[in-house]
Design an enzyme around this catalytic site. Structure first.
Site, PDB file in Angstrom:
ATOM      1  N   TYR A 154       0.793  -1.230   0.000  1.00 18.64           N
ATOM      2  CA  TYR A 154       0.000   0.000   0.000  1.00 18.64           C
ATOM      3  C   TYR A 154       0.827   1.282   0.000  1.00 18.64           C
ATOM      4  CZ  TYR A 154      -4.684  -1.952   0.542  1.00 18.64           C
ATOM      5  OH  TYR A 154      -5.887  -2.581   0.320  1.00 18.64           O
ATOM      6  N   LYS A 214       2.031 -15.537   1.917  1.00 13.77           N
ATOM      7  CA  LYS A 214       2.191 -16.273   0.655  1.00 13.77           C
ATOM      8  C   LYS A 214       3.677 -16.540   0.495  1.00 13.77           C
ATOM      9  CE  LYS A 214       0.506 -18.069  -3.057  1.00 13.77           C
ATOM     10  NZ  LYS A 214      -0.170 -19.360  -3.010  1.00 13.77           N
ATOM     11  N   ASP A 274      -4.236 -18.323   0.121  1.00 13.93           N
ATOM     12  CA  ASP A 274      -5.235 -18.981  -0.738  1.00 13.93           C
ATOM     13  C   ASP A 274      -5.991 -20.045   0.057  1.00 13.93           C
ATOM     14  OD1 ASP A 274      -2.797 -20.335  -0.656  1.00 13.93           O
ATOM     15  OD2 ASP A 274      -2.802 -20.936  -2.767  1.00 13.93           O
ATOM     16  N   ASP A 331      -7.078  -6.769   3.699  1.00  9.82           N
ATOM     17  CA  ASP A 331      -8.189  -6.080   3.023  1.00  9.82           C
ATOM     18  C   ASP A 331      -9.125  -7.105   2.396  1.00  9.82           C
ATOM     19  OD1 ASP A 331      -9.643  -3.931   1.831  1.00  9.82           O
ATOM     20  OD2 ASP A 331      -8.630  -4.383  -0.065  1.00  9.82           O
ATOM     21  N   ASP A 355     -13.227  -8.570   3.622  1.00  5.50           N
ATOM     22  CA  ASP A 355     -14.476  -8.484   2.848  1.00  5.50           C
ATOM     23  C   ASP A 355     -15.125  -9.871   2.767  1.00  5.50           C
ATOM     24  OD1 ASP A 355     -14.316  -5.724   2.376  1.00  5.50           O
ATOM     25  OD2 ASP A 355     -14.873  -5.922   0.266  1.00  5.50           O
TER      26      ASP A 355
END
Ligand code: NAD
Ligand code: IPM
Ligand code: MN
Length: 349
Positions: A135, A186, A219, A243, A247
């Site tokens: 970000y 990851k 994942d 983020d 959601d």
């Protein structure tokens, strides 16, 4: 007298924050909290009118409040989204709000899209790193607009940044009696930055022998959040993954209109509270926005100010609205934003 900065922002930010403030005011009168509210007009309209997003002095001035209550930033008229970058990401970065605390709690089984899952199966808290990762805007474009164009977005992971969010997650699990903490990255593909996450996670986990520390690649995490959300108590992850998974978590708990968050720097005593959702331009100005996420964010704000019992009361009021279908259209109800606000105040008082 606790001073609260109120930034409604854009779109449905105006509508849902108005209800959140009404609820806070009702609790203030009932419980003598002596809150004061100062409305700040930072957002797209001010930017379009004046060319100013937020000045350095205004940003520094936000440090003086006991809490900040934010709606959302994002307006189709500001294509560059520069004001959201300056105001929202500006607060997170410049005020060093390194913890993005996003609880994911199912209050009423009827609103969960997962088969046979209830409130006991879905109650975890995400610690999203909030000041670095992908970000920061570090990177650049080369030969822009040509066939040879290159665009680089660098992911920044610092030891300090990684360590403090992991420590915050462990400390939270410890003080809340939560036994399972999962870190997600990851590192199978991202061998530099996420290797740092792995090493720091192992180091900090070793200090908390009573907490079961586990790891999932992101994942697999998304898969497991849907398959078996009861596995999770506390999750910690980087900025971008946080983020995305919040959601997903929002939908599991009943929808984006129910997800609350806090952006915190406990050492500097700066707390900014906002619903997880955005400015929803598709429904803005129509009285359709669900104010429950803003209400739950107001609850987190009251907890921050030292009133955990009032956060509980707001949560109970939200549960009451859900149980009695006092809800907005996206949840299948027929009430307007302010009618749900009225129901919340009646239930919380
Ligand atoms: P969004 O969360 O605004 O909307 C996604 C969908 O969810 C839309 O269909 C919307 O109508 C619905 N929705 C969202 N909140 C709702 C609510 N309270 N009640 C009922 N329905 C609701 O996400 P988006 O469309 O990707 O983003 C719109 C703008 O908001 C963009 O500019 C984005 O960058 C910005 N945004 C800001 C924040 C923030 O300020 N923290 C967060 C997310 C998105
Ligand atoms: C959020 C939002 C922001 C983010 C956007 C608006 C930059 O999606 O608060 O979740 O990605 O952090
Ligand atoms: Mn988001």
């Amino acid at each position: 007298m606790p001073r609260i900065a109120v930034i409604e922002g854009d779109g449905i930010g105006h509508e849902v924050i108005a209800e959140g403030v009404r609820l806070l005011q009702a609790l203030d009168s009932a419980h003598g909290l002596d809150l004061s509210f100062e409305h700040l007009d930072y957002g797209a309209q001010r930017y379009l009118d004046t060319g100013v997003t937020i000045t350095p002095e205004e940003m520094q001035g936000l440090r003086d409040y006991d809490a900040i209550f934010l709606g959302a930033l994002g307006d189709p008229r500001v294509k560059s989204n520069v004001h959201a970058k300056d105001i929202l990401l500006g607060m997170r970065f410049q005020l060093d709000l390194y913890i993005n605390l996003r609880p994911c709690k199912l209050l009423d089984a009827r609103y969960c899209p997962l088969k046979d899952k209830g409130p006991d199966d879905l109650s975890f808290t995400v610690f999203r790193e909030n000041t670095e990762g992908l970000y920061t805007g570090i990177g650049g474009q080369f030969k822009r607009g040509t066939a040879d164009e290159v665009a680089i977005e660098a992911e920044m992971n610092t030891r300090k940044g990684v360590e403090r969010i992991i420590r915050a997650a462990f400390a939270y699990a410890d003080t809340h009696g939560l036994k399972r903490l999962c870190m997600s990255d990851k590192s199978n593909a991202m061998r530099h930055g996420h290797d740092l996450w792995q090493r720091v996670f192992r180091e900090v986990a070793a200090e908390y022998s009573e907490i079961e520390a586990s790891h999932l690649y992101v994942d697999v995490l998304t898969m497991e959040m849907v398959r078996a959300p009861e596995r999770f108590d506390v999750l910690v992850t980087n900025n971008l993954f946080g983020d995305i998974v919040t959601d997903l978590g929002a939908q599991l708990q009943g929808g984006i209109g129910l997800a609350a968050s806090g952006n915190l720097n406990p050492e500097a005593r700066i707390g900014m509270f906002e619903p997880v959702h955005g400015s929803a331009p598709d429904i803005a100005g129509q009285g359709k926005a669900n104010p429950l996420a803003a209400a739950l964010s107001a609850g987190m704000l009251l907890n921050w100010l030292g009133h955990p019992e009032l956060e509980k009361r707001i949560e109970q009021a939200v549960s009451h609205c859900l149980a009695n279908e006092l809800i907005t259209p996206e949840l299948g109800g027929s009430l307007s934003t302010s009618q749900v606000g009225d129901a919340l105040i009646a239930a919380a008082s």
